[in-house]
Design a protein around this motif. Structure first.
Motif, PDB file in Angstrom:
ATOM      1  N   ASP A  54       0.828  -1.206   0.000  1.00 48.81           N
ATOM      2  CA  ASP A  54       0.000   0.000   0.000  1.00 48.81           C
ATOM      3  C   ASP A  54       0.866   1.261   0.000  1.00 48.81           C
ATOM      4  N   TRP A  55       1.922   1.279   0.841  1.00 46.78           N
ATOM      5  CA  TRP A  55       2.784   2.464   0.892  1.00 46.78           C
ATOM      6  C   TRP A  55       3.510   2.655  -0.440  1.00 46.78           C
ATOM      7  N   ASN A  56       4.096   1.590  -0.965  1.00 53.21           N
ATOM      8  CA  ASN A  56       4.895   1.731  -2.180  1.00 53.21           C
ATOM      9  C   ASN A  56       4.055   1.999  -3.419  1.00 53.21           C
ATOM     10  N   GLU A  57       2.782   1.639  -3.398  1.00 51.35           N
ATOM     11  CA  GLU A  57       1.912   2.020  -4.509  1.00 51.35           C
ATOM     12  C   GLU A  57       1.760   3.535  -4.589  1.00 51.35           C
ATOM     13  N   ILE A  58       1.872   4.203  -3.431  1.00 51.73           N
ATOM     14  CA  ILE A  58       1.800   5.659  -3.390  1.00 51.73           C
ATOM     15  C   ILE A  58       3.189   6.266  -3.597  1.00 51.73           C
TER      16      ILE A  58
ATOM     17  N   LEU B  84      -0.949   9.670   6.722  1.00 53.91           N
ATOM     18  CA  LEU B  84      -1.614   8.984   5.620  1.00 53.91           C
ATOM     19  C   LEU B  84      -2.858   9.774   5.244  1.00 53.91           C
ATOM     20  N   ILE B  85      -3.042  10.036   3.970  1.00 52.02           N
ATOM     21  CA  ILE B  85      -4.184  10.816   3.501  1.00 52.02           C
ATOM     22  C   ILE B  85      -5.089   9.890   2.679  1.00 52.02           C
TER      23      ILE B  85
ATOM     24  N   ALA C 254      -9.700   4.988   0.369  1.00 55.04           N
ATOM     25  CA  ALA C 254      -8.548   4.745  -0.506  1.00 55.04           C
ATOM     26  C   ALA C 254      -7.368   5.623  -0.093  1.00 55.04           C
ATOM     27  N   LEU C 255      -6.206   5.009   0.089  1.00 55.09           N
ATOM     28  CA  LEU C 255      -4.983   5.751   0.389  1.00 55.09           C
ATOM     29  C   LEU C 255      -4.540   6.497  -0.862  1.00 55.09           C
ATOM     30  N   VAL C 256      -4.377   7.818  -0.736  1.00 59.87           N
ATOM     31  CA  VAL C 256      -4.015   8.620  -1.912  1.00 59.87           C
ATOM     32  C   VAL C 256      -2.726   9.409  -1.714  1.00 59.87           C
ATOM     33  N   ALA C 257      -2.231   9.516  -0.481  1.00 60.30           N
ATOM     34  CA  ALA C 257      -0.983  10.245  -0.249  1.00 60.30           C
ATOM     35  C   ALA C 257      -0.397   9.812   1.088  1.00 60.30           C
ATOM     36  N   ALA C 258       0.907  10.015   1.216  1.00 57.52           N
ATOM     37  CA  ALA C 258       1.593   9.681   2.455  1.00 57.52           C
ATOM     38  C   ALA C 258       2.779  10.614   2.633  1.00 57.52           C
ATOM     39  N   LEU C 259       3.145  10.845   3.892  1.00 56.80           N
ATOM     40  CA  LEU C 259       4.240  11.754   4.206  1.00 56.80           C
ATOM     41  C   LEU C 259       5.024  11.208   5.392  1.00 56.80           C
ATOM     42  N   PRO C 260       6.326  10.970   5.245  1.00 59.19           N
ATOM     43  CA  PRO C 260       7.125  10.611   6.422  1.00 59.19           C
ATOM     44  C   PRO C 260       7.075  11.734   7.452  1.00 59.19           C
ATOM     45  N   LEU C 261       6.886  11.372   8.714  1.00 58.71           N
ATOM     46  CA  LEU C 261       6.722  12.371   9.767  1.00 58.71           C
ATOM     47  C   LEU C 261       7.238  11.788  11.075  1.00 58.71           C
ATOM     48  N   TYR C 262       7.933  12.639  11.844  1.00 64.03           N
ATOM     49  CA  TYR C 262       8.531  12.182  13.097  1.00 64.03           C
ATOM     50  C   TYR C 262       8.299  13.219  14.185  1.00 64.03           C
TER      51      TYR C 262
ATOM     52  N   ARG D 106       8.960  14.115  -0.935  1.00 69.31           N
ATOM     53  CA  ARG D 106       8.587  13.934   0.467  1.00 69.31           C
ATOM     54  C   ARG D 106       7.107  13.558   0.557  1.00 69.31           C
ATOM     55  N   LEU D 107       6.257  14.317  -0.122  1.00 65.96           N
ATOM     56  CA  LEU D 107       4.846  13.955  -0.191  1.00 65.96           C
ATOM     57  C   LEU D 107       4.668  12.927  -1.295  1.00 65.96           C
ATOM     58  N   CYS D 108       4.259  11.738  -0.927  1.00 70.85           N
ATOM     59  CA  CYS D 108       4.022  10.660  -1.885  1.00 70.85           C
ATOM     60  C   CYS D 108       2.552  10.718  -2.295  1.00 70.85           C
ATOM     61  N   LEU D 109       2.292  10.845  -3.582  1.00 79.38           N
ATOM     62  CA  LEU D 109       0.948  11.191  -4.048  1.00 79.38           C
ATOM     63  C   LEU D 109       0.496  10.245  -5.154  1.00 79.38           C
ATOM     64  N   LYS D 110      -0.727   9.761  -5.036  1.00 75.98           N
ATOM     65  CA  LYS D 110      -1.305   8.911  -6.072  1.00 75.98           C
ATOM     66  C   LYS D 110      -1.602   9.739  -7.312  1.00 75.98           C
ATOM     67  N   ALA D 111      -1.295   9.164  -8.464  1.00 78.26           N
ATOM     68  CA  ALA D 111      -1.530   9.870  -9.727  1.00 78.26           C
ATOM     69  C   ALA D 111      -3.010  10.234  -9.867  1.00 78.26           C
ATOM     70  N   GLY D 112      -3.238  11.445 -10.407  1.00 74.27           N
ATOM     71  CA  GLY D 112      -4.604  11.889 -10.665  1.00 74.27           C
ATOM     72  C   GLY D 112      -5.205  12.747  -9.578  1.00 74.27           C
ATOM     73  N   TYR D 113      -4.485  12.907  -8.478  1.00 72.92           N
ATOM     74  CA  TYR D 113      -5.014  13.728  -7.379  1.00 72.92           C
ATOM     75  C   TYR D 113      -4.376  15.114  -7.387  1.00 72.92           C
TER      76      TYR D 113
END
Length: 387
Positions: A21-25, A59-60, A65-73, A116-123
């Motif tokens: 799921d993460w790597n698809e984004i 996770l956004i 449906a997961l459409v974006a992700a951002l590493p955060l600490y 840094r922001l991982c985003l699904k295509a089309g969004y």
């Protein structure tokens, strides 16, 4: 058209989301946002609450449906970031305010510009960023966090956040550009005569000291190689800083197993014994020099392993750029050109947010001058293929 229904969730471990799921984004080209890299940092205990790097990734979702992700600490200090804000922390302390904990979006111990922001295509990225920033600001307010810092994003994301009120800070780093060179000598032909002689003299010193270089990639790197390199890394870190470094053998071994297509290990031998190593990561177009270590000191060996061998590798394999790591004006005379890197900063306290915005504005003029001065020191001939 269905209305986009965005929500933001936070997870405390990469184990809370599947690799697929993460790597698809995130994709699998850029190595440092891959699930495997971030998971190896956690599994080796490099990023934990104890080390001051508590994962709290964003996770956004659009509906389910997961459409974006951002590493955060969640950070309890500012080490391992390479964007220096210690003065800001001191200013908070002088006012009896808490600068820590803070939120940081970065690749830990990895000051490499990239996604840094991982985003699904089309969004719509702008819409995603707006919702993400709002959620992070709410998280900071509800949990007494001083603010949020995004480190080494690409320029487009940095500009978006600047427009949304998160000031953009710039720095100057150095990288090598492959202008369709056919060989290292082809690259050297762009240098002025004196600079070219100096560089050749450095490389000749390696030969004179009876040092040979092995370049290993992927599964050519055995567990024994990883143990040797981890020892070099930790010994060198201990000599430089008094501690054994952020990463350990378990981390290097795991990325070697799970991300073999990205790993490039260069080991130096003197006679029949290994004496130094440099680890890089590669994607389809770039080489990223990351970690170095040695057991003995040899004249010019650091330059050979960390710079010249990387340039050679890029030319041989048709890679377009080589990012050798942050800092170091000594890179200029070796053909690494200055470029801007970025970070964005939002502080919850209005007074400090305004003060840091002014500080960044004043700092900008110095950054521009530094880049211009660095450019003027480049070793290239005026009619060469490197500007």
């Amino acid at each position: 058209m269905r209305k986009t229904m965005l929500s933001v969730q936070f997870i405390d471990s990469m184990s809370d989301i599947s690799r697929q799921d993460w790597n698809e984004i995130a994709g699998t080209n850029f190595p440092f946002t891959r699930h495997e890299f971030l998971q190896a940092l956690e599994d080796s205990a490099a990023v934990t609450a104890r080390t001051g790097w508590q994962p709290h990734h964003a996770l956004i979702y659009d509906d389910q449906a997961l459409v974006a992700a951002l590493p955060l600490y969640l950070k309890s200090h500012s080490y391992g970031e390479y964007v220096f804000d210690f003065q800001w922390a001191n200013a908070y302390q002088q006012q009896r305010l808490d600068y820590y904990p803070k939120l940081v979006s970065s690749i830990p111990f990895t000051p490499v510009t990239g996604p840094r922001l991982c985003l699904k295509a089309g969004y719509d990225e702008q819409l995603i960023v707006q919702n993400l920033l709002k959620a992070i600001q709410q998280l900071a307010t509800e949990n007494s966090l001083s603010g949020w810092h995004l480190l080494f994003p690409n320029a487009a994301l940095s500009r978006q956040l600047l427009r949304l009120g998160a000031p953009r800070r710039r720095a100057v780093h150095f990288r090598w550009q492959n202008n369709n060179f056919h060989s290292f000598d082809d690259f050297l032909a762009t240098f002025s005569s004196r600079k070219r002689k100096n560089l050749r003299r450095e490389r000749q010193k390696i030969v004179e000291q009876d040092i040979s270089i092995e370049t290993l990639t992927g599964h050519q790197i055995t567990p024994a190689h990883w143990r040797q390199f981890a020892l070099f890394y930790r010994q060198t870190y201990a000599k430089k800083s008094g501690h054994a470094g952020y990463l350990d053998h378990a981390f290097f071994l795991q990325v070697g197993e799970t991300m073999s297509e990205h790993t490039v290990l260069m080991l130096a031998k003197c006679g029949d014994r290994y004496v130094a190593g440099a680890l890089s990561f590669q994607d389809a177009e770039h080489l990223y020099g990351r970690y170095w270590g040695c057991s003995e000191e040899f004249d010019s060996l650091h330059f050979e392993l960390c710079y010249y061998q990387g340039i050679d590798y890029c030319i041989t394999h048709g890679l377009k750029q080589f990012d050798p790591g942050v800092q170091g004006e000594h890179k200029i005379q070796r053909g690494f050109q200055p470029y801007y890197s970025y970070s964005n900063h939002w502080l919850k306290h209005p007074g400090f947010h305004d003060a840091i915005t002014r500080f960044i504005d004043q700092e900008d003029a110095h950054i521009d001058r530094y880049k211009a001065e660095a450019t003027a020191l480049l070793p290239f001939k005026s009619n060469s293929r490197s500007p």
